[in-house]
Design an enzyme around this catalytic site. Structure first.
Site, PDB file in Angstrom:
ATOM      1  N   ASP A 193     135.207 -31.740 128.905  1.00 23.41           N
ATOM      2  CA  ASP A 193     136.549 -32.244 129.196  1.00 23.41           C
ATOM      3  C   ASP A 193     137.188 -32.882 127.965  1.00 23.41           C
ATOM      4  O   ASP A 193     136.594 -33.753 127.322  1.00 23.41           O
ATOM      5  CB  ASP A 193     136.478 -33.256 130.341  1.00 23.41           C
ATOM      6  CG  ASP A 193     137.840 -33.597 130.901  1.00 23.41           C
ATOM      7  OD1 ASP A 193     138.715 -32.699 130.937  1.00 23.41           O
ATOM      8  OD2 ASP A 193     138.043 -34.750 131.309  1.00 23.41           O
ATOM      9  N   HIS A 194     138.396 -32.413 127.656  1.00 24.61           N
ATOM     10  CA  HIS A 194     139.154 -32.876 126.489  1.00 24.61           C
ATOM     11  C   HIS A 194     138.423 -32.625 125.174  1.00 24.61           C
ATOM     12  O   HIS A 194     138.568 -33.385 124.211  1.00 24.61           O
ATOM     13  CB  HIS A 194     139.553 -34.351 126.635  1.00 24.61           C
ATOM     14  CG  HIS A 194     140.621 -34.540 127.677  1.00 24.61           C
ATOM     15  ND1 HIS A 194     140.378 -34.435 129.020  1.00 24.61           N
ATOM     16  CD2 HIS A 194     141.940 -34.781 127.559  1.00 24.61           C
ATOM     17  CE1 HIS A 194     141.503 -34.620 129.676  1.00 24.61           C
ATOM     18  NE2 HIS A 194     142.467 -34.823 128.826  1.00 24.61           N
ATOM     19  N   CYS A 251     144.906 -15.956 123.552  1.00 26.36           N
ATOM     20  CA  CYS A 251     143.745 -16.831 123.340  1.00 26.36           C
ATOM     21  C   CYS A 251     143.258 -16.790 121.891  1.00 26.36           C
ATOM     22  O   CYS A 251     142.340 -17.528 121.523  1.00 26.36           O
ATOM     23  CB  CYS A 251     142.609 -16.481 124.302  1.00 26.36           C
ATOM     24  SG  CYS A 251     142.818 -17.220 125.944  1.00 26.36           S
ATOM     25  N   HIS A 298     143.290 -24.912 128.211  1.00 29.33           N
ATOM     26  CA  HIS A 298     143.361 -24.459 129.603  1.00 29.33           C
ATOM     27  C   HIS A 298     142.940 -25.611 130.498  1.00 29.33           C
ATOM     28  O   HIS A 298     142.107 -26.435 130.120  1.00 29.33           O
ATOM     29  CB  HIS A 298     142.398 -23.288 129.857  1.00 29.33           C
ATOM     30  CG  HIS A 298     142.733 -22.043 129.112  1.00 29.33           C
ATOM     31  ND1 HIS A 298     143.751 -21.189 129.497  1.00 29.33           N
ATOM     32  CD2 HIS A 298     142.186 -21.491 128.004  1.00 29.33           C
ATOM     33  CE1 HIS A 298     143.810 -20.170 128.658  1.00 29.33           C
ATOM     34  NE2 HIS A 298     142.874 -20.327 127.732  1.00 29.33           N
ATOM     35  N   GLU A 302     140.044 -19.847 134.563  1.00 26.38           N
ATOM     36  CA  GLU A 302     140.707 -20.234 133.317  1.00 26.38           C
ATOM     37  C   GLU A 302     142.222 -20.279 133.512  1.00 26.38           C
ATOM     38  O   GLU A 302     142.895 -21.167 132.983  1.00 26.38           O
ATOM     39  CB  GLU A 302     140.360 -19.246 132.201  1.00 26.38           C
ATOM     40  CG  GLU A 302     140.862 -19.662 130.833  1.00 26.38           C
ATOM     41  CD  GLU A 302     140.631 -18.586 129.791  1.00 26.38           C
ATOM     42  OE1 GLU A 302     139.757 -18.769 128.944  1.00 26.38           O
ATOM     43  OE2 GLU A 302     141.322 -17.545 129.835  1.00 26.38           O
ATOM     44  N   HIS A 337     144.501 -23.647 121.568  1.00 28.77           N
ATOM     45  CA  HIS A 337     145.322 -23.851 122.764  1.00 28.77           C
ATOM     46  C   HIS A 337     144.382 -24.339 123.852  1.00 28.77           C
ATOM     47  O   HIS A 337     143.163 -24.296 123.693  1.00 28.77           O
ATOM     48  CB  HIS A 337     145.999 -22.541 123.204  1.00 28.77           C
ATOM     49  CG  HIS A 337     145.001 -21.521 123.631  1.00 28.77           C
ATOM     50  ND1 HIS A 337     144.277 -20.776 122.745  1.00 28.77           N
ATOM     51  CD2 HIS A 337     144.556 -21.181 124.856  1.00 28.77           C
ATOM     52  CE1 HIS A 337     143.439 -19.997 123.405  1.00 28.77           C
ATOM     53  NE2 HIS A 337     143.573 -20.226 124.695  1.00 28.77           N
ATOM     54  N   HIS A 392     140.297 -24.093 123.144  1.00 27.96           N
ATOM     55  CA  HIS A 392     139.415 -23.069 122.571  1.00 27.96           C
ATOM     56  C   HIS A 392     140.241 -22.054 121.786  1.00 27.96           C
ATOM     57  O   HIS A 392     141.478 -22.139 121.713  1.00 27.96           O
ATOM     58  CB  HIS A 392     138.557 -22.392 123.666  1.00 27.96           C
ATOM     59  CG  HIS A 392     139.242 -21.281 124.392  1.00 27.96           C
ATOM     60  ND1 HIS A 392     138.591 -20.170 124.861  1.00 27.96           N
ATOM     61  CD2 HIS A 392     140.546 -21.102 124.737  1.00 27.96           C
ATOM     62  CE1 HIS A 392     139.448 -19.370 125.470  1.00 27.96           C
ATOM     63  NE2 HIS A 392     140.621 -19.909 125.415  1.00 27.96           N
TER      64      HIS A 392
HETATM   65 NI    NI Z   1     142.460 -19.204 126.144  1.00 26.16          NI
END
Ligand code: NI
Length: 137
Positions: free
Chosen positions: A79-80, A33, A41, A126, A39, A14
């Site tokens: 996911d992914h 972020c 998490h 997160e 990037h 995200h």
């Molecule tokens: Ni982030």
């Protein structure tokens, strides 16, 4: 009334940034972020439901059925994936942990009720140092 919790995990990319702001402004407000090139998490999700144990089974809810609901409505979509770009229920929203948790609640509240339990909370981690909890309001 007893509470029971199912844990699931997903990994997703995200970015928290406003297009109309400079990279410097975004970094000041959103920190790491805001990285322009995204990037990821490793999120951990806890879904807690509540109800009375059914006399015949002793269970509030069939936990594997609850797991299937979470996998179908939430994990398969996140996911992914890139939360900002790929996830239908996050379209047009900032991909903050708060907003993701609320969106997850909205995705599963009705299917959980159809299993005979009541959704109590969605907890989403997160990073090791931060998690949010949503109780539906
Ligand atoms: Ni982030």
């Amino acid at each position: 009334m007893i509470h029971i919790t199912r844990r699931e995990r997903f990994s997703a990319a995200h970015k928290l940034a406003k297009d109309e702001w400079s990279d410097e402004q975004n970094m000041e407000v959103f920190g790491k972020c805001s990285n322009p090139n995204w990037h990821g998490h490793n999120y951990i999700l806890w879904v807690t439901v509540k109800g009375e144990p059914q006399p015949s089974t002793g269970f509030v809810v069939d936990l594997s059925a609850l797991g299937d609901v979470i996998k179908e409505k939430v994990i398969a979509k996140l996911d992914h994936k890139n939360i900002n770009l790929d996830v239908d229920f996050m379209k047009g929203q900032m991909s903050s942990t708060e907003n993701i948790a609320i969106a997850i609640w909205n995705q599963i509240e009705k299917p959980v009720a159809e299993l005979g339990a009541q959704l109590h909370s969605v907890k989403l981690q997160e990073t090791e140092n931060n998690y949010v909890e949503y109780f539906g309001n």
